[in-house]
Design a protein around this motif. Structure first.
Motif, PDB file in Angstrom:
ATOM      1  N   GLN A 113       0.858  -1.208   0.000  1.00  0.00           N
ATOM      2  CA  GLN A 113       0.000   0.000   0.000  1.00  0.00           C
ATOM      3  C   GLN A 113       0.883   1.243   0.000  1.00  0.00           C
ATOM      4  N   GLU A 114       1.901   1.218   0.862  1.00  0.00           N
ATOM      5  CA  GLU A 114       2.803   2.385   1.003  1.00  0.00           C
ATOM      6  C   GLU A 114       3.545   2.637  -0.326  1.00  0.00           C
ATOM      7  N   LEU A 115       4.026   1.576  -0.953  1.00  0.00           N
ATOM      8  CA  LEU A 115       4.769   1.736  -2.214  1.00  0.00           C
ATOM      9  C   LEU A 115       3.845   2.197  -3.335  1.00  0.00           C
ATOM     10  N   LEU A 116       2.594   1.729  -3.313  1.00  0.00           N
ATOM     11  CA  LEU A 116       1.618   2.163  -4.322  1.00  0.00           C
ATOM     12  C   LEU A 116       1.401   3.671  -4.204  1.00  0.00           C
ATOM     13  N   GLU A 117       1.145   4.129  -2.979  1.00  0.00           N
ATOM     14  CA  GLU A 117       0.914   5.570  -2.768  1.00  0.00           C
ATOM     15  C   GLU A 117       2.160   6.378  -3.169  1.00  0.00           C
ATOM     16  N   GLN A 118       3.327   5.875  -2.781  1.00  0.00           N
ATOM     17  CA  GLN A 118       4.595   6.550  -3.083  1.00  0.00           C
ATOM     18  C   GLN A 118       4.794   6.653  -4.607  1.00  0.00           C
ATOM     19  N   GLY A 119       4.508   5.563  -5.299  1.00  0.00           N
ATOM     20  CA  GLY A 119       4.706   5.544  -6.755  1.00  0.00           C
ATOM     21  C   GLY A 119       3.737   6.474  -7.465  1.00  0.00           C
ATOM     22  N   LEU A 120       2.490   6.475  -7.019  1.00  0.00           N
ATOM     23  CA  LEU A 120       1.486   7.371  -7.638  1.00  0.00           C
ATOM     24  C   LEU A 120       1.869   8.817  -7.376  1.00  0.00           C
ATOM     25  N   ALA A 121       2.284   9.108  -6.152  1.00  0.00           N
ATOM     26  CA  ALA A 121       2.612  10.498  -5.779  1.00  0.00           C
ATOM     27  C   ALA A 121       3.825  11.002  -6.560  1.00  0.00           C
ATOM     28  N   SER A 122       4.801  10.110  -6.773  1.00  0.00           N
ATOM     29  CA  SER A 122       6.028  10.548  -7.466  1.00  0.00           C
ATOM     30  C   SER A 122       5.816  10.605  -8.982  1.00  0.00           C
TER      31      SER A 122
END
Ligand code: UDX
Length: 460
Positions: A52-61
């Motif tokens: 979940q954390e990596l998904l949010e991080q990837g979308l945000a970046s």
């Protein structure tokens, strides 16, 4: 690099999120528009810690996004991961329909000057890598015929198809898939093209060198095994078959322990101290489940038989696993005699803790068997609240107290941590019959006995 990941299931989503995390530009291509919309909104369609954390991080970046449009995802991708499902067909073969669809969706985007790398990450039948190559070349030569009346097999088909296929099997365990991706024991790459292998090594370099920003203490560099397509495809099947065989082995020894008075926990510890055996995957219990073991063993068995070999050990691994599940029913019969009308509570539904995956879950086998024997089944799981067509065969409790209330037996099916820390005295008060069957040898036996409950484990 510019990466496309085809298929946003457990493997594809973790692969895409981790590749974005180590600095690549990733587009996930998922034809299921609902799933694509959820992922684009930052919602994981399954339970997987850290993802979940990596998904949010990837979308945000902006390094990770999802689409249902093949052209958008494939046109300028340098590396294309194929992470589609290969479910079992009726005949016991792994279905390659999704793999074929993926290959044909890629074909039109392979005409450029730069060689594209197609990476099969899904578990695919041995020989699939060459099959994908053939599918694409046939498709392109067919397209060439329409446009330029080129004879089939002419050099144009070769120049039209500027790509190589690499097998890079995944070894992800559900519940710790991100960890397994970023800190793998090894990376396996199979291909006939050395340049393709080197390009994938470049892609994985941050993981091989372990030099991406991470909280994990620096560990040794990750070994990379380069081999042929066939061997890489077989490594995946052989790895899963061996892991399942190791579990079935200890479950067979557990059966013997029960008959001669050994304690399987002690036996497992004793053999596991031998470095050649190792202590992991020696937990006896109700047996293995999940989306991979049975599927991969049956597919490997099918391949073996197709080429004239009867895989005796693979058959035994499957059979002993079925015996392990049936053992829990036998224990209930030993203690409760007639199961008809008895109230049985199952602790846990998912095939293992930290996931919501029900695929080949032992719980479903038990629900079916108990229902058919006329028992009243109640179930409780910390994350699973829907068991599809099995919903009609069992009642859902919303907590442990409710599950235990009026029960003649509680069976630990999935060793969720919260099940191991219970108020056993309170549970003893509300049960109709004080029987606890520990299908994973994970519960505190002495505490349960001290609470006046009967404890029955596996192989001990
Ligand atoms: C497995 C392989 O471990 C992984 O490398 C592969 O990529 C996919 O399949 P997974 O199915 O997610 O991963 O779970 P795993 O942790 O391997 O457990 C598989 C099953 O074996 C579970 O049902 C688990 O309960 C059972 N198990 C595991 C045992 O019964 N005893 C053990 O000692 C270990």
């Amino acid at each position: 690099m510019r990466v496309c990941v085809i298929g946003a299931g457990y493997v594809g989503t973790v692969t895409g999120a981790c590749l974005a995390h180590i600095g690549n530009d990733v587009i996930g291509l998922e034809l299921d528009s609902a799933k694509t919309a959820k992922l684009s909104a930052g919602e994981l369609p399954f339970v997987e810690p850290d993802c979940q954390e990596l998904l949010e991080q990837g979308l945000a970046s902006g390094r990770l996004r999802f689409t249902t449009v093949p052209d958008e995802a494939l046109s300028d991708a340098e590396v294309i991961f194929v992470c589609v499902g290969t479910p079992l067909t009726e005949s016991g073969e792994a279905s390659t329909d999704a793999l074929r669809e993926a290959a044909l969706s890629i074909a039109p985007h392979l005409r450029g000057d730069n060689e594209k790398i197609i990476i099969t990450k899904s578990t695919v039948p041995v020989g699939s890598g060459d099959w994908v190559t053939m599918l694409i070349e046939d498709d392109l030569s067919g397209r060439n015929d329409q446009n330029k009346q080129v004879k089939s097999g002419s050099p144009d088909t070769k120049s039209a198809a500027n790509f190589s296929v690499v097998s890079n099997p995944e070894f992800l365990r559900e519940g710790c898939a991100v960890e397994d991706f970023l800190y793998p024991d090894r990376i396996v790459l199979g291909s006939s093209s050395a340049t393709a292998i080197n390009k994938v090594i470049d892609l994985y370099r941050p993981i091989i060198e372990q030099d991406f920003t991470s909280s994990c203490p620096a560990i040794a560099k990750i070994p990379v095994l380069t081999t042929t397509l066939e061997s890489a495809e077989l490594i995946k099947y052989a790895a899963n078959a061996f892991l399942a065989t190791k579990i079935s082995f200890i479950n067979e020894i557990a059966q013997i322990c029960e008959r001669v008075g050994g304690d399987i926990e002690q036996v497992a510890e004793g053999i596991g101290l031998d470095r050649r055996i190792g202590s992991s995957f020696l937990n006896a219990g109700i047996g293995w489940g999940g989306s991979c073991f049975r599927k991969d063993i049956v597919a490997l068995k099918h391949t073996a038989e197709e080429y004239g070999y009867t895989p005796t050990m693979l058959d035994a691994t499957l059979e002993v696993n079925d015996i392990a599940r049936a053992t829990v029913i036998r224990k209930l019969q030993d203690e409760l005699k007639i199961l008809k009308g008895k109230r049985i509570g199952l602790m846990g539904l998912s095939f293992k803790p930290l996931t919501d995956d029900l695929r080949d879950a032992p719980s479903l086998t038990l629900i079916n068997r108990l229902h058919n024997s006329g028992a009243r089944v109640t179930v409780f799981d910390p994350v699973v609240t829907d068991i599809g067509e099995y919903n009609d065969l069992a009642r859902f409790a919303s907590n442990m107290e409710e599950l235990a209330s009026g029960a003649d037996a509680l069976v630990l099916v999935t060793e969720w941590p919260e099940f191991c820390v219970q108020d056993w005295k309170q549970i003893a008060k509300v049960m109709r019959h004080p029987l606890i069957i520990d299908g994973r040898n994970a519960l505190p036996r002495q505490e349960i006995l001290d609470a006046g409950l009967q404890y029955v484990g596996i192989g001990r």
